[in-house]
Design an enzyme around this catalytic site. Sequence first.
Site, PDB file in Angstrom:
ATOM      1  N   ARG A 177       0.840  -1.197   0.000  1.00 28.22           N
ATOM      2  CA  ARG A 177       0.000   0.000   0.000  1.00 28.22           C
ATOM      3  C   ARG A 177       0.876   1.248   0.000  1.00 28.22           C
ATOM      4  O   ARG A 177       0.581   2.224  -0.702  1.00 28.22           O
ATOM      5  CB  ARG A 177      -0.933   0.005   1.208  1.00 28.22           C
ATOM      6  CG  ARG A 177      -1.967  -1.106   1.184  1.00 28.22           C
ATOM      7  CD  ARG A 177      -2.904  -1.034   2.373  1.00 28.22           C
ATOM      8  NE  ARG A 177      -3.789   0.117   2.302  1.00 28.22           N
ATOM      9  CZ  ARG A 177      -4.568   0.524   3.295  1.00 28.22           C
ATOM     10  NH1 ARG A 177      -4.559  -0.125   4.455  1.00 28.22           N
ATOM     11  NH2 ARG A 177      -5.336   1.581   3.145  1.00 28.22           N
ATOM     12  N   CYS A 235      -1.373   5.808   9.188  1.00 27.47           N
ATOM     13  CA  CYS A 235      -1.717   4.513   8.599  1.00 27.47           C
ATOM     14  C   CYS A 235      -2.838   4.757   7.606  1.00 27.47           C
ATOM     15  O   CYS A 235      -2.800   5.713   6.849  1.00 27.47           O
ATOM     16  CB  CYS A 235      -2.108   3.518   9.688  1.00 27.47           C
ATOM     17  SG  CYS A 235      -3.491   4.076  10.719  1.00 27.47           S
TER      18      CYS A 235
END
Length: 280
Positions: A177, A235
């Site tokens: 990611r 995050c």
Amino acid sequence: MNAIVSAPGLAGALAGPRPPVLLDVRWQLTTAGAPPFDGRAAYEAGHIPGAVYVDLDRELAGPPGAGGRHPLPGLDAFGAAMRRAGVSAGRPVVAYDGGPGWAAARAWWMLRWTGHPDVRVLDGGLTAWDGPLATGATVPEPGDFTPEPGGRGLLDADGAAALARSGVLLDARAGERYRGEAEPIDPVGGHIPGAVSAPTTENVTEGGTFRPAGELRDRFRELGAAEGTEVGVYCGSGVSGAHEVLALAVAGIPAALYVGSWSQWSADPARPVAVGPDPH
């Protein structure tokens, strides 16, 4: 004060003269097409005796929107939820969830940021607990905790961007990611320019407990996050990032959390996006 407690340590504290308030914060990220996880049902089916269920989506976060998928809740609502759960300023708190501690760390971070002096996370979560379980729901005596946010420990988008240039900004998501190779949730893949990839999954052992403090300290030093360096974490939406802030605390390194995280950053087309393994 250590930020985590072992299962035997928790059992001893519960049997002692000043038992902690227990918060059960079981939660799982729901991806598109999957049925939502029912944390309350899991709690009622079996929890550590005396624990009170706390809903991460409704009590540790505000409604999704411009602030991201898990923005900060209103302080009045958060304070009311904590008092309902029995939280008082003069009594220790232990939070746990069903696994390595992402959701419990969000409760830990919220309480610490709003001024509670004694909060820990059960290392390894409920899977590490080998004591008895209770069913149904616990209704505690109301607490007296009033949240009073501190001036440090929280980053907004501009603060995260600045810290990526002046200090160390850690990206706690999975490496793919970060690199922009896969993005199952948010509209854009990649990372904040200057951020360093530091998957939070590498902070725990195969059994789901935190690696020893010395190992964590060495890991973060290799990433540039050492004592005396200003450190921030983000995050996807401020949940696993809270777990990384907790890991940094175990290592003795204070860090701030960008709560909006990638879910807020990537939704703003004016924000730059970097891809690939290089921070910039």
